[in-house]
Design a protein around this motif. Sequence first.
Motif, PDB file in Angstrom:
ATOM      1  N   GLN A  40      -9.258  -8.646   2.632  1.00 14.27           N
ATOM      2  CA  GLN A  40      -7.907  -8.146   2.901  1.00 14.27           C
ATOM      3  C   GLN A  40      -7.793  -6.618   2.941  1.00 14.27           C
ATOM      4  O   GLN A  40      -7.259  -6.064   3.906  1.00 14.27           O
ATOM      5  CB  GLN A  40      -6.920  -8.761   1.905  1.00 14.27           C
ATOM      6  CG  GLN A  40      -6.747 -10.251   2.163  1.00 14.27           C
ATOM      7  CD  GLN A  40      -5.804 -10.927   1.190  1.00 14.27           C
ATOM      8  OE1 GLN A  40      -5.057 -10.271   0.480  1.00 14.27           O
ATOM      9  NE2 GLN A  40      -5.830 -12.254   1.154  1.00 14.27           N
ATOM     10  N   PRO A  41      -8.346  -5.885   1.935  1.00 14.86           N
ATOM     11  CA  PRO A  41      -8.204  -4.419   2.028  1.00 14.86           C
ATOM     12  C   PRO A  41      -8.909  -3.838   3.244  1.00 14.86           C
ATOM     13  O   PRO A  41      -8.442  -2.864   3.840  1.00 14.86           O
ATOM     14  CB  PRO A  41      -8.852  -3.911   0.729  1.00 14.86           C
ATOM     15  CG  PRO A  41      -9.586  -5.063   0.139  1.00 14.86           C
ATOM     16  CD  PRO A  41      -9.006  -6.317   0.691  1.00 14.86           C
ATOM     17  N   VAL A  42     -10.034  -4.450   3.643  1.00 13.27           N
ATOM     18  CA  VAL A  42     -10.786  -3.931   4.801  1.00 13.27           C
ATOM     19  C   VAL A  42      -9.985  -4.151   6.086  1.00 13.27           C
ATOM     20  O   VAL A  42      -9.983  -3.305   6.984  1.00 13.27           O
ATOM     21  CB  VAL A  42     -12.160  -4.640   4.923  1.00 13.27           C
ATOM     22  CG1 VAL A  42     -13.036  -3.913   5.926  1.00 13.27           C
ATOM     23  CG2 VAL A  42     -12.847  -4.702   3.572  1.00 13.27           C
ATOM     24  N   LEU A  43      -9.307  -5.297   6.172  1.00 12.13           N
ATOM     25  CA  LEU A  43      -8.512  -5.589   7.377  1.00 12.13           C
ATOM     26  C   LEU A  43      -7.353  -4.605   7.514  1.00 12.13           C
ATOM     27  O   LEU A  43      -7.085  -4.101   8.612  1.00 12.13           O
ATOM     28  CB  LEU A  43      -7.985  -7.027   7.329  1.00 12.13           C
ATOM     29  CG  LEU A  43      -9.046  -8.126   7.487  1.00 12.13           C
ATOM     30  CD1 LEU A  43      -8.458  -9.500   7.207  1.00 12.13           C
ATOM     31  CD2 LEU A  43      -9.655  -8.107   8.891  1.00 12.13           C
ATOM     32  N   ASP A  61      -2.560  -0.158  -3.688  1.00 18.08           N
ATOM     33  CA  ASP A  61      -3.925   0.383  -3.749  1.00 18.08           C
ATOM     34  C   ASP A  61      -4.709   0.110  -2.464  1.00 18.08           C
ATOM     35  O   ASP A  61      -5.882   0.459  -2.376  1.00 18.08           O
ATOM     36  CB  ASP A  61      -4.673  -0.176  -4.972  1.00 18.08           C
ATOM     37  CG  ASP A  61      -4.571  -1.690  -5.058  1.00 18.08           C
ATOM     38  OD1 ASP A  61      -3.649  -2.258  -4.425  1.00 18.08           O
ATOM     39  OD2 ASP A  61      -5.402  -2.324  -5.746  1.00 18.08           O
ATOM     40  N   TYR A  62      -4.089  -0.523  -1.458  1.00 17.59           N
ATOM     41  CA  TYR A  62      -4.750  -0.729  -0.161  1.00 17.59           C
ATOM     42  C   TYR A  62      -4.319   0.385   0.793  1.00 17.59           C
ATOM     43  O   TYR A  62      -3.156   0.756   0.845  1.00 17.59           O
ATOM     44  CB  TYR A  62      -4.337  -2.064   0.467  1.00 17.59           C
ATOM     45  CG  TYR A  62      -4.841  -3.309  -0.236  1.00 17.59           C
ATOM     46  CD1 TYR A  62      -5.640  -3.242  -1.376  1.00 17.59           C
ATOM     47  CD2 TYR A  62      -4.511  -4.571   0.267  1.00 17.59           C
ATOM     48  CE1 TYR A  62      -6.090  -4.384  -2.003  1.00 17.59           C
ATOM     49  CE2 TYR A  62      -4.961  -5.733  -0.364  1.00 17.59           C
ATOM     50  CZ  TYR A  62      -5.737  -5.627  -1.497  1.00 17.59           C
ATOM     51  OH  TYR A  62      -6.180  -6.768  -2.115  1.00 17.59           O
ATOM     52  N   GLN A  63      -5.285   0.867   1.547  1.00 18.40           N
ATOM     53  CA  GLN A  63      -4.947   1.835   2.600  1.00 18.40           C
ATOM     54  C   GLN A  63      -4.499   1.077   3.847  1.00 18.40           C
ATOM     55  O   GLN A  63      -5.002  -0.005   4.135  1.00 18.40           O
ATOM     56  CB  GLN A  63      -6.178   2.655   2.957  1.00 18.40           C
ATOM     57  CG  GLN A  63      -6.375   3.864   2.080  1.00 18.40           C
ATOM     58  CD  GLN A  63      -7.461   4.760   2.652  1.00 18.40           C
ATOM     59  OE1 GLN A  63      -8.519   4.270   3.043  1.00 18.40           O
ATOM     60  NE2 GLN A  63      -7.210   6.048   2.709  1.00 18.40           N
ATOM     61  N   GLU A  75       6.713   0.064   8.497  1.00 22.28           N
ATOM     62  CA  GLU A  75       7.169  -1.283   8.119  1.00 22.28           C
ATOM     63  C   GLU A  75       6.137  -2.000   7.239  1.00 22.28           C
ATOM     64  O   GLU A  75       6.496  -2.806   6.382  1.00 22.28           O
ATOM     65  CB  GLU A  75       7.409  -2.127   9.384  1.00 22.28           C
ATOM     66  CG  GLU A  75       8.497  -1.596  10.278  1.00 22.28           C
ATOM     67  CD  GLU A  75       9.669  -2.551  10.386  1.00 22.28           C
ATOM     68  OE1 GLU A  75       9.465  -3.777  10.315  1.00 22.28           O
ATOM     69  OE2 GLU A  75      10.807  -2.061  10.546  1.00 22.28           O
ATOM     70  N   LEU A  76       4.855  -1.718   7.499  1.00 27.98           N
ATOM     71  CA  LEU A  76       3.797  -2.413   6.758  1.00 27.98           C
ATOM     72  C   LEU A  76       3.663  -1.904   5.327  1.00 27.98           C
ATOM     73  O   LEU A  76       3.416  -2.692   4.414  1.00 27.98           O
ATOM     74  CB  LEU A  76       2.449  -2.209   7.456  1.00 27.98           C
ATOM     75  CG  LEU A  76       1.991  -3.256   8.468  1.00 27.98           C
ATOM     76  CD1 LEU A  76       0.664  -2.832   9.066  1.00 27.98           C
ATOM     77  CD2 LEU A  76       1.871  -4.642   7.838  1.00 27.98           C
ATOM     78  N   ARG A  77       3.837  -0.598   5.151  1.00 27.40           N
ATOM     79  CA  ARG A  77       3.528   0.017   3.855  1.00 27.40           C
ATOM     80  C   ARG A  77       4.192  -0.695   2.666  1.00 27.40           C
ATOM     81  O   ARG A  77       3.527  -0.996   1.676  1.00 27.40           O
ATOM     82  CB  ARG A  77       3.919   1.502   3.930  1.00 27.40           C
ATOM     83  CG  ARG A  77       3.391   2.424   2.867  1.00 27.40           C
ATOM     84  CD  ARG A  77       1.898   2.482   2.758  1.00 27.40           C
ATOM     85  NE  ARG A  77       1.359   1.513   1.804  1.00 27.40           N
ATOM     86  CZ  ARG A  77       0.086   1.375   1.514  1.00 27.40           C
ATOM     87  NH1 ARG A  77      -0.805   2.131   2.094  1.00 27.40           N
ATOM     88  NH2 ARG A  77      -0.325   0.467   0.658  1.00 27.40           N
ATOM     89  N   PRO A  78       5.525  -1.007   2.730  1.00 26.98           N
ATOM     90  CA  PRO A  78       6.144  -1.684   1.576  1.00 26.98           C
ATOM     91  C   PRO A  78       5.639  -3.115   1.363  1.00 26.98           C
ATOM     92  O   PRO A  78       5.793  -3.668   0.268  1.00 26.98           O
ATOM     93  CB  PRO A  78       7.635  -1.723   1.940  1.00 26.98           C
ATOM     94  CG  PRO A  78       7.805  -0.900   3.146  1.00 26.98           C
ATOM     95  CD  PRO A  78       6.494  -0.703   3.780  1.00 26.98           C
ATOM     96  N   LEU A  79       5.024  -3.719   2.400  1.00 28.06           N
ATOM     97  CA  LEU A  79       4.591  -5.114   2.298  1.00 28.06           C
ATOM     98  C   LEU A  79       3.153  -5.239   1.795  1.00 28.06           C
ATOM     99  O   LEU A  79       2.690  -6.333   1.470  1.00 28.06           O
ATOM    100  CB  LEU A  79       4.695  -5.809   3.671  1.00 28.06           C
ATOM    101  CG  LEU A  79       6.072  -5.801   4.349  1.00 28.06           C
ATOM    102  CD1 LEU A  79       5.965  -6.408   5.744  1.00 28.06           C
ATOM    103  CD2 LEU A  79       7.094  -6.553   3.527  1.00 28.06           C
ATOM    104  N   VAL A  80       2.427  -4.108   1.782  1.00 31.89           N
ATOM    105  CA  VAL A  80       0.998  -4.128   1.458  1.00 31.89           C
ATOM    106  C   VAL A  80       0.817  -3.574   0.041  1.00 31.89           C
ATOM    107  O   VAL A  80       1.505  -2.618  -0.327  1.00 31.89           O
ATOM    108  CB  VAL A  80       0.228  -3.249   2.482  1.00 31.89           C
ATOM    109  CG1 VAL A  80      -1.234  -3.124   2.103  1.00 31.89           C
ATOM    110  CG2 VAL A  80       0.355  -3.843   3.877  1.00 31.89           C
ATOM    111  N   PRO A  81      -0.087  -4.157  -0.770  1.00 36.26           N
ATOM    112  CA  PRO A  81      -0.321  -3.626  -2.126  1.00 36.26           C
ATOM    113  C   PRO A  81      -0.607  -2.117  -2.110  1.00 36.26           C
ATOM    114  O   PRO A  81      -1.272  -1.624  -1.194  1.00 36.26           O
ATOM    115  CB  PRO A  81      -1.546  -4.408  -2.606  1.00 36.26           C
ATOM    116  CG  PRO A  81      -1.511  -5.683  -1.824  1.00 36.26           C
ATOM    117  CD  PRO A  81      -0.892  -5.360  -0.497  1.00 36.26           C
TER     118      PRO A  81
END
Length: 427
Positions: A342-345, A376-378, A368-374
């Motif tokens: 997941q973090p790599v994707l 510590d993931y880039q 839009e993605l940033r608030p939906l993604v943990p």
Amino acid sequence: MHQNVVVLDNGGGLIKAGLGGERDPSAIIPNCVYRPLSSKKWVHPSPTEPMDLTSAAVRRPIDRGYLINPDLQREIWANLFSSLLRVNPAQSSLLLTEPLFTLPSIQRATDELVFEDFNFSSFYVAHSPSLAHLYEASQRTFKAQCSLVVDCGFSFTHAVPVFQNFPINYAAKRIDLGGKALTNYLKELVSYRSVNVMDETFLIDDVKEKLCFVSLDVARDLQIAKKQGNDNAFRCTYVLPDGVTHTKGFVKNPEEAQRYLALGDGDTLEEVQQKMDVDQMEVTNKLEDRKKIDLTKNEFDLTNERFLVPEMIFHPADLGMNQAGLAECIVRAVSSCHPHLQPVLYENIILTGGSTLFPRLSDRLEKELRPLVPDDYQVNITPQQDPILGVWRGGSLLASSPDFEAMRVTKAEYEELGSARCRRRFC
């Protein structure tokens, strides 16, 4: 004997075709036949001759991404191979793109076209996300083993995780929304507010490509779009063809159409107002000219349509579609994969397909993605340099690779084993 490999990215909107090993396709044509208003004959689009597309009727072999009219596709391909590519299929191999989840009945119809109608000597089917990933991996300094390919084309949008050039089918997600639906929505908006363009598919395609953009703050931009006169940073005019002096539509003041680029992401209405006051000095003279409306020309103004149309990619529900927007679609695709992937994707999101060409789409998607993604993931989004050709270029690379010969199915194998057995090789 070294065979030609014909690489065919057979899209619902455009066909990109050429020979494997080359950088660019030698033909890019609409995947349709059209009938001009002045004629009773269906005509094949030509990349060289001028086409009279005003109010033209259109027939397409592909609907919602899938082949529904093999007879029409045969006609279009026959014209492509003989007139444009000038290849002899019997002495060539074919690499063809096909959407994920194509039904077996459609696969059989495609195989019959390739081997029985055109007699290609061998055949390979590739999926667009794999080819987009392959091309990007060849371009980058670091070799990403996996990526999330967002393919937003003419008929649909797919978010597909790709691992070592294989799409992870169980995690692929689809939105039934692409360039065709956006053009149709723009047609409805313009017809309702200005002038009836319901029959002008090609013309409104041009309006969409030249004038639409993705808003970074929809509520703010809707307020700006309500303003009168010079304060409205989004108003611009499109001139319809008159069939005499100009046969194509055009944007009246291209500089005026670019004014929205001055608006930043975090700008408040007051800051926007100040920026527009500065811009206003430069554009005032042109606006004065514009007030003298030229009655000999048929033209219409666009304001909030410019960003409300691409907005549908993020909120299909506004079109009455019971489907998630692009950011949520990506999160669902990634969440269906193994946690280690997941973090790599999220770090390797590739945007491909013509509908990703809207200005600011990648900025908005990241927002839009940033608030939906943990936390510590880039999140790293790479728009392809040329999203319309990216998949074809991946196909060209694959066709010229040493592994390609072992991957394809020959005509003899097809005749001996049948379509279903041969298809297992492409999974």
